[in-house]
Motif scaffolding. Structure first.
Motif, PDB file in Angstrom:
ATOM      1  N   ARG A  19       8.289 -29.363 -36.167  1.00  0.00           N
ATOM      2  CA  ARG A  19       9.389 -28.425 -36.381  1.00  0.00           C
ATOM      3  C   ARG A  19       8.924 -27.358 -37.352  1.00  0.00           C
ATOM      4  N   LEU A  20       8.921 -26.142 -36.878  1.00  0.00           N
ATOM      5  CA  LEU A  20       8.591 -25.012 -37.729  1.00  0.00           C
ATOM      6  C   LEU A  20       9.851 -24.469 -38.377  1.00  0.00           C
ATOM      7  N   SER A  21       9.698 -24.000 -39.601  1.00  0.00           N
ATOM      8  CA  SER A  21      10.789 -23.343 -40.316  1.00  0.00           C
ATOM      9  C   SER A  21      10.340 -21.954 -40.732  1.00  0.00           C
ATOM     10  N   CYS A  22      11.289 -21.076 -40.834  1.00  0.00           N
ATOM     11  CA  CYS A  22      11.016 -19.718 -41.294  1.00  0.00           C
ATOM     12  C   CYS A  22      12.135 -19.341 -42.253  1.00  0.00           C
ATOM     13  N   ALA A  23      11.784 -19.227 -43.524  1.00  0.00           N
ATOM     14  CA  ALA A  23      12.754 -18.887 -44.548  1.00  0.00           C
ATOM     15  C   ALA A  23      12.754 -17.382 -44.786  1.00  0.00           C
ATOM     16  N   ALA A  24      13.930 -16.800 -44.781  1.00  0.00           N
ATOM     17  CA  ALA A  24      14.068 -15.357 -44.955  1.00  0.00           C
ATOM     18  C   ALA A  24      14.686 -15.029 -46.304  1.00  0.00           C
ATOM     19  N   SER A  25      14.307 -13.876 -46.826  1.00  0.00           N
ATOM     20  CA  SER A  25      14.894 -13.378 -48.069  1.00  0.00           C
ATOM     21  C   SER A  25      14.866 -11.858 -48.042  1.00  0.00           C
ATOM     22  N   GLY A  26      15.659 -11.274 -48.904  1.00  0.00           N
ATOM     23  CA  GLY A  26      15.616  -9.835 -49.078  1.00  0.00           C
ATOM     24  C   GLY A  26      16.804  -9.075 -48.534  1.00  0.00           C
ATOM     25  N   ARG A  27      17.316  -9.488 -47.406  1.00  0.00           N
ATOM     26  CA  ARG A  27      18.476  -8.822 -46.808  1.00  0.00           C
ATOM     27  C   ARG A  27      19.415  -9.900 -46.258  1.00  0.00           C
ATOM     28  N   THR A  28      20.561  -9.480 -45.797  1.00  0.00           N
ATOM     29  CA  THR A  28      21.524 -10.423 -45.244  1.00  0.00           C
ATOM     30  C   THR A  28      20.975 -11.004 -43.947  1.00  0.00           C
ATOM     31  N   PHE A  29      20.662 -12.280 -43.981  1.00  0.00           N
ATOM     32  CA  PHE A  29      19.986 -12.946 -42.880  1.00  0.00           C
ATOM     33  C   PHE A  29      20.786 -12.843 -41.578  1.00  0.00           C
ATOM     34  N   SER A  30      22.084 -12.997 -41.677  1.00  0.00           N
ATOM     35  CA  SER A  30      22.913 -13.007 -40.472  1.00  0.00           C
ATOM     36  C   SER A  30      23.011 -11.638 -39.785  1.00  0.00           C
ATOM     37  N   ASN A  31      22.446 -10.622 -40.380  1.00  0.00           N
ATOM     38  CA  ASN A  31      22.410  -9.301 -39.747  1.00  0.00           C
ATOM     39  C   ASN A  31      21.210  -9.124 -38.822  1.00  0.00           C
ATOM     40  N   THR A  69      12.954 -25.648 -28.902  1.00  0.00           N
ATOM     41  CA  THR A  69      14.349 -25.285 -29.163  1.00  0.00           C
ATOM     42  C   THR A  69      14.429 -24.457 -30.430  1.00  0.00           C
ATOM     43  N   ILE A  70      15.044 -23.305 -30.325  1.00  0.00           N
ATOM     44  CA  ILE A  70      15.244 -22.445 -31.486  1.00  0.00           C
ATOM     45  C   ILE A  70      16.648 -22.669 -32.035  1.00  0.00           C
ATOM     46  N   SER A  71      16.767 -22.589 -33.346  1.00  0.00           N
ATOM     47  CA  SER A  71      18.075 -22.694 -33.982  1.00  0.00           C
ATOM     48  C   SER A  71      18.016 -21.953 -35.308  1.00  0.00           C
ATOM     49  N   ARG A  72      19.163 -21.712 -35.881  1.00  0.00           N
ATOM     50  CA  ARG A  72      19.203 -21.047 -37.175  1.00  0.00           C
ATOM     51  C   ARG A  72      20.346 -21.598 -38.005  1.00  0.00           C
ATOM     52  N   ASP A  73      20.152 -21.509 -39.314  1.00  0.00           N
ATOM     53  CA  ASP A  73      21.187 -21.894 -40.269  1.00  0.00           C
ATOM     54  C   ASP A  73      21.367 -20.698 -41.192  1.00  0.00           C
ATOM     55  N   ASN A  74      22.398 -19.926 -40.942  1.00  0.00           N
ATOM     56  CA  ASN A  74      22.593 -18.701 -41.730  1.00  0.00           C
ATOM     57  C   ASN A  74      22.953 -19.004 -43.181  1.00  0.00           C
ATOM     58  N   ALA A  75      23.501 -20.153 -43.436  1.00  0.00           N
ATOM     59  CA  ALA A  75      23.806 -20.526 -44.817  1.00  0.00           C
ATOM     60  C   ALA A  75      22.529 -20.797 -45.608  1.00  0.00           C
ATOM     61  N   LYS A  76      21.462 -21.188 -44.898  1.00  0.00           N
ATOM     62  CA  LYS A  76      20.187 -21.473 -45.560  1.00  0.00           C
ATOM     63  C   LYS A  76      19.155 -20.373 -45.332  1.00  0.00           C
ATOM     64  N   THR A  78      17.518 -19.560 -42.740  1.00  0.00           N
ATOM     65  CA  THR A  78      16.361 -20.173 -42.119  1.00  0.00           C
ATOM     66  C   THR A  78      16.536 -20.258 -40.608  1.00  0.00           C
ATOM     67  N   VAL A  79      15.433 -20.011 -39.909  1.00  0.00           N
ATOM     68  CA  VAL A  79      15.379 -20.219 -38.468  1.00  0.00           C
ATOM     69  C   VAL A  79      14.342 -21.294 -38.198  1.00  0.00           C
ATOM     70  N   TYR A  80      14.604 -22.084 -37.171  1.00  0.00           N
ATOM     71  CA  TYR A  80      13.741 -23.215 -36.857  1.00  0.00           C
ATOM     72  C   TYR A  80      13.214 -23.108 -35.429  1.00  0.00           C
TER      73      TYR A  80
END
Length: 122
Positions: A19-31, A69-76, A78-80
């Motif tokens: 399972r790969l994870s991708c953590a985002a920062s800097g801007r509003t992820f849900s955008n 399978t791709i998924s995302r958790d906007n509260a975290k 992160t996309v997986y």
């Protein structure tokens, strides 16, 4: 600016999972829509999967459909990418990418992570 950091790559035997994870920062992820790509040595960067901003729409390349399978958790922020039934030909550097517009081509994404290596042994 959006900063992306992938993790979760490694060495796995054929038939295994990662399972790969991708953590985002800097801007509003849900955008941002998010995509996963990979690049093997000597080959072009290949689209794998994409997910819309709220996760309601997903797209897959034929080469990974039914296995990834791709998924995302906007509260975290992160996309997986869950990868099952891995094959030696899945060996590549895997990248996540972000853009305000959902797409399936590398040129359609503005922000990129540094990549994480996935190696599948036979």
């Amino acid at each position: 600016q959006v900063q992306l950091v992938e993790s979760g790559g490694g060495l796995v035997q054929a038939g295994g999972s990662l399972r790969l994870s991708c953590a985002a920062s800097g801007r509003t992820f849900s955008n941002y829509a998010m995509g996963w790509f990979r690049q093997a040595p000597g080959k072009e960067r290949e689209f794998l999967s994409a997910i819309s901003r709220r996760g309601s729409s997903t797209y897959y390349a034929d080469s990974v459909k039914g296995r990834f399978t791709i998924s995302r958790d906007n509260a975290k922020n992160t996309v997986y990418l869950q990868m099952n039934s891995l094959k030696p030909e899945d060996t590549a550097v895997y990248f996540c990418a972000a853009d305000r517009t959902l797409g399936t081509t590398p040129t359609g994404y503005q922000y990129w992570g540094q990549g994480t290596q996935v190696t599948v042994s036979s």
